[in-house]
Design a protein around this motif. Structure first.
Motif, PDB file in Angstrom:
ATOM      1  N   LYS A   1       0.926  -1.283  -0.042  1.00 38.29           N
ATOM      2  CA  LYS A   1      -0.510  -0.622  -0.193  1.00 38.29           C
ATOM      3  C   LYS A   1       0.765   1.256  -0.188  1.00 38.29           C
ATOM      4  CE  LYS A   1      -3.663  -2.479   0.643  1.00 38.29           C
ATOM      5  NZ  LYS A   1      -5.319  -2.089  -0.555  1.00 38.29           N
ATOM      6  N   TYR A   2       0.262   1.828  -0.474  1.00 38.61           N
ATOM      7  CA  TYR A   2       0.655   3.838  -0.365  1.00 38.61           C
ATOM      8  C   TYR A   2       0.088   4.205   0.294  1.00 38.61           C
ATOM      9  CZ  TYR A   2       3.028   1.291  -4.522  1.00 38.61           C
ATOM     10  OH  TYR A   2       3.963   0.445  -4.756  1.00 38.61           O
ATOM     11  N   ILE A   3       1.094   4.989   1.278  1.00 34.58           N
ATOM     12  CA  ILE A   3       0.606   5.921   1.866  1.00 34.58           C
ATOM     13  C   ILE A   3       0.916   7.699   2.247  1.00 34.58           C
ATOM     14  CG2 ILE A   3      -0.654   6.187   4.236  1.00 34.58           C
ATOM     15  CD1 ILE A   3      -1.586   3.672   3.403  1.00 34.58           C
ATOM     16  N   LEU A   4       0.253   8.855   2.457  1.00 32.67           N
ATOM     17  CA  LEU A   4       0.496   9.294   2.544  1.00 32.67           C
ATOM     18  C   LEU A   4       0.508  10.248   4.067  1.00 32.67           C
ATOM     19  CD1 LEU A   4       2.193  11.739   1.288  1.00 32.67           C
ATOM     20  CD2 LEU A   4      -0.204  12.939   1.200  1.00 32.67           C
ATOM     21  N   TYR A   5       1.976  10.535   5.258  1.00 34.18           N
ATOM     22  CA  TYR A   5       1.615  10.797   5.920  1.00 34.18           C
ATOM     23  C   TYR A   5       1.290  12.098   6.950  1.00 34.18           C
ATOM     24  CZ  TYR A   5       1.391   5.389   6.939  1.00 34.18           C
ATOM     25  OH  TYR A   5       1.288   4.076   7.526  1.00 34.18           O
ATOM     26  N   ASN A   6       0.224  12.059   7.868  1.00 38.03           N
ATOM     27  CA  ASN A   6       1.096  13.613   8.156  1.00 38.03           C
ATOM     28  C   ASN A   6       0.585  12.764  10.247  1.00 38.03           C
ATOM     29  OD1 ASN A   6       0.531  15.648   6.425  1.00 38.03           O
ATOM     30  ND2 ASN A   6      -0.583  14.556   5.800  1.00 38.03           N
ATOM     31  N   SER A   7       1.949  12.765  10.292  1.00 37.37           N
ATOM     32  CA  SER A   7       2.316  12.303  11.983  1.00 37.37           C
ATOM     33  C   SER A   7       2.648  13.939  12.840  1.00 37.37           C
ATOM     34  CB  SER A   7       3.071  11.787  11.949  1.00 37.37           C
ATOM     35  OG  SER A   7       2.844  11.410  13.312  1.00 37.37           O
ATOM     36  N   SER A   8       2.825  13.996  13.723  1.00 36.02           N
ATOM     37  CA  SER A   8       2.832  14.526  14.974  1.00 36.02           C
ATOM     38  C   SER A   8       2.358  14.186  16.631  1.00 36.02           C
ATOM     39  CB  SER A   8       1.988  15.830  15.365  1.00 36.02           C
ATOM     40  OG  SER A   8       0.850  15.919  16.003  1.00 36.02           O
ATOM     41  N   VAL A   9       3.718  14.801  17.404  1.00 30.44           N
ATOM     42  CA  VAL A   9       4.215  13.806  18.843  1.00 30.44           C
ATOM     43  C   VAL A   9       3.094  14.400  19.522  1.00 30.44           C
ATOM     44  CG1 VAL A   9       5.568  13.348  20.607  1.00 30.44           C
ATOM     45  CG2 VAL A   9       6.759  12.871  18.136  1.00 30.44           C
ATOM     46  N   TYR A  10       2.310  13.147  20.568  1.00 32.12           N
ATOM     47  CA  TYR A  10       1.559  13.760  21.995  1.00 32.12           C
ATOM     48  C   TYR A  10       2.736  13.862  22.667  1.00 32.12           C
ATOM     49  CZ  TYR A  10      -0.704  13.120  26.258  1.00 32.12           C
ATOM     50  OH  TYR A  10      -1.183  13.442  27.650  1.00 32.12           O
ATOM     51  N   GLU A  11       3.404  14.815  24.033  1.00 38.92           N
ATOM     52  CA  GLU A  11       4.302  14.803  24.435  1.00 38.92           C
ATOM     53  C   GLU A  11       3.912  15.157  26.025  1.00 38.92           C
ATOM     54  OE1 GLU A  11       6.204  17.506  25.949  1.00 38.92           O
ATOM     55  OE2 GLU A  11       5.135  19.132  25.132  1.00 38.92           O
ATOM     56  N   GLN A  12       3.831  14.872  26.746  1.00 43.46           N
ATOM     57  CA  GLN A  12       3.416  15.433  28.690  1.00 43.46           C
ATOM     58  C   GLN A  12       4.686  15.544  28.633  1.00 43.46           C
ATOM     59  OE1 GLN A  12       1.407  11.874  30.240  1.00 43.46           O
ATOM     60  NE2 GLN A  12      -0.784  13.434  29.576  1.00 43.46           N
ATOM     61  N   GLY A  13       5.323  17.133  29.341  1.00 39.96           N
ATOM     62  CA  GLY A  13       6.391  17.022  30.330  1.00 39.96           C
ATOM     63  C   GLY A  13       7.529  17.282  29.438  1.00 39.96           C
ATOM     64  N   GLY A  14       7.512  17.048  27.973  1.00 38.44           N
ATOM     65  CA  GLY A  14       8.739  17.021  26.617  1.00 38.44           C
ATOM     66  C   GLY A  14       8.891  15.105  26.722  1.00 38.44           C
ATOM     67  N   GLU A  15       8.402  14.451  27.045  1.00 34.07           N
ATOM     68  CA  GLU A  15       8.555  13.233  27.223  1.00 34.07           C
ATOM     69  C   GLU A  15       7.144  12.621  26.095  1.00 34.07           C
ATOM     70  OE1 GLU A  15       8.193   8.790  29.787  1.00 34.07           O
ATOM     71  OE2 GLU A  15       7.564  10.860  30.774  1.00 34.07           O
ATOM     72  N   PHE A  16       8.087  12.119  24.871  1.00 29.95           N
ATOM     73  CA  PHE A  16       7.540  11.603  23.692  1.00 29.95           C
ATOM     74  C   PHE A  16       6.144   9.909  24.301  1.00 29.95           C
ATOM     75  CE2 PHE A  16       8.506   9.899  19.421  1.00 29.95           C
ATOM     76  CZ  PHE A  16       7.575   9.033  19.329  1.00 29.95           C
ATOM     77  N   ILE A  17       5.189  10.647  24.113  1.00 30.24           N
ATOM     78  CA  ILE A  17       4.949   9.495  24.877  1.00 30.24           C
ATOM     79  C   ILE A  17       3.878   8.670  23.312  1.00 30.24           C
ATOM     80  CG2 ILE A  17       2.211   9.316  26.113  1.00 30.24           C
ATOM     81  CD1 ILE A  17       4.582  10.494  27.713  1.00 30.24           C
ATOM     82  N   HIS A  18       3.218   9.257  22.760  1.00 30.35           N
ATOM     83  CA  HIS A  18       2.877   8.317  21.138  1.00 30.35           C
ATOM     84  C   HIS A  18       2.624   9.663  20.366  1.00 30.35           C
ATOM     85  CE1 HIS A  18      -1.315   9.590  21.245  1.00 30.35           C
ATOM     86  NE2 HIS A  18      -1.325  10.062  22.261  1.00 30.35           N
ATOM     87  N   THR A  19       3.078   8.785  18.806  1.00 31.64           N
ATOM     88  CA  THR A  19       2.497   9.689  17.756  1.00 31.64           C
ATOM     89  C   THR A  19       0.709   9.615  17.252  1.00 31.64           C
ATOM     90  OG1 THR A  19       2.334   8.009  16.158  1.00 31.64           O
ATOM     91  CG2 THR A  19       4.544   9.392  16.575  1.00 31.64           C
ATOM     92  N   ARG A  20       0.484  10.628  16.758  1.00 30.65           N
ATOM     93  CA  ARG A  20      -1.093  11.195  16.187  1.00 30.65           C
ATOM     94  C   ARG A  20      -0.688  10.943  15.025  1.00 30.65           C
ATOM     95  NH1 ARG A  20      -1.500  16.050  20.630  1.00 30.65           N
ATOM     96  NH2 ARG A  20       0.261  16.423  20.144  1.00 30.65           N
ATOM     97  N   CYS A  21      -0.868  10.155  14.664  1.00 28.77           N
ATOM     98  CA  CYS A  21      -0.573  10.143  13.113  1.00 28.77           C
ATOM     99  C   CYS A  21      -2.109   9.194  12.128  1.00 28.77           C
ATOM    100  CB  CYS A  21       0.538   8.643  12.810  1.00 28.77           C
ATOM    101  SG  CYS A  21       1.358   8.027  11.191  1.00 28.77           S
ATOM    102  N   PHE A  22      -1.509  10.261  11.466  1.00 29.47           N
ATOM    103  CA  PHE A  22      -2.530  10.943  10.572  1.00 29.47           C
ATOM    104  C   PHE A  22      -2.487   9.763   9.177  1.00 29.47           C
ATOM    105  CE2 PHE A  22      -3.321  13.210  13.310  1.00 29.47           C
ATOM    106  CZ  PHE A  22      -5.018  12.756  13.912  1.00 29.47           C
ATOM    107  N   GLY A  23      -3.266   9.006   8.342  1.00 33.10           N
ATOM    108  CA  GLY A  23      -2.085   8.677   6.715  1.00 33.10           C
ATOM    109  C   GLY A  23      -3.920   8.437   5.728  1.00 33.10           C
ATOM    110  N   CYS A  24      -3.631   8.794   4.623  1.00 29.27           N
ATOM    111  CA  CYS A  24      -3.706   7.946   2.987  1.00 29.27           C
ATOM    112  C   CYS A  24      -4.104   7.641   2.226  1.00 29.27           C
ATOM    113  CB  CYS A  24      -5.222   9.278   3.143  1.00 29.27           C
ATOM    114  SG  CYS A  24      -4.712  10.648   2.397  1.00 29.27           S
ATOM    115  N   GLU A  25      -4.761   7.144   1.414  1.00 27.87           N
ATOM    116  CA  GLU A  25      -3.666   5.621   0.934  1.00 27.87           C
ATOM    117  C   GLU A  25      -3.841   6.731  -0.613  1.00 27.87           C
ATOM    118  OE1 GLU A  25      -4.412   1.901  -1.532  1.00 27.87           O
ATOM    119  OE2 GLU A  25      -6.193   2.121  -0.075  1.00 27.87           O
ATOM    120  N   ILE A  26      -2.777   6.317  -0.980  1.00 28.39           N
ATOM    121  CA  ILE A  26      -2.492   7.114  -2.417  1.00 28.39           C
ATOM    122  C   ILE A  26      -1.890   6.291  -3.800  1.00 28.39           C
ATOM    123  CG2 ILE A  26      -1.716   9.713  -1.512  1.00 28.39           C
ATOM    124  CD1 ILE A  26       0.978   8.885  -1.609  1.00 28.39           C
TER     125      ILE A  26
END
Length: 128
Positions: free
Chosen positions: A86-111
């Motif tokens: 699959k070919y996916i176009l991603y947009n993503s950012s990091v959810y952080e608390q107090g400067g700590e990387f907790i998880h990504t927030r990733c959005f993808g659509c098929e291209i």
């Protein structure tokens, strides 16, 4: 006024949404993402993203940028679906608390593969 719960909004969205831990473990995927890739939740969530990202250079670049709290904007990627690439176009950012990387927030659509190839030509991380 917005009536729907945030959980319902995410779960029923018509765009793939997933969250990845700083160690690369997929922590959540909505049904649309699972449907695009053809996996059941237990075949995808809880697994390392390297099981699905085809290009190691791409994956390393994505995780490096996110590890530096940089956003990914219109980032093309080849992903191993259950039955096909699959070919996916991603947009993503990091959810952080107090400067700590907790998880990504990733959005993808098929291209399409053709769109992917054009975008890769414009993306420095896959050149060479």
């Amino acid at each position: 006024m917005f009536q729907e719960s945030a959980v319902g909004f995410i779960q029923k969205s018509s765009i793939g949404i997933h969250a990845v831990s700083p160690k690369g473990i997929i922590k959540y995927a909505n049904q649309f993402e699972l449907d695009i890739l053809g996996y059941l939740e237990e075949e995808y969530v809880g697994h390392h993203v390297s099981e699905f990202q085809i290009n190691d250079k791409c994956l390393n670049d994505m995780m490096e940028k996110l590890g530096e709290f940089k956003n990914l904007i219109n980032y093309p990627s080849r992903v191993q679906g259950k039955n096909e690439i699959k070919y996916i176009l991603y947009n993503s950012s990091v959810y952080e608390q107090g400067g700590e990387f907790i998880h990504t927030r990733c959005f993808g659509c098929e291209i399409s593969q053709k769109v992917y190839e054009v975008l890769v030509e414009e993306s420095a991380y896959l050149k060479g």
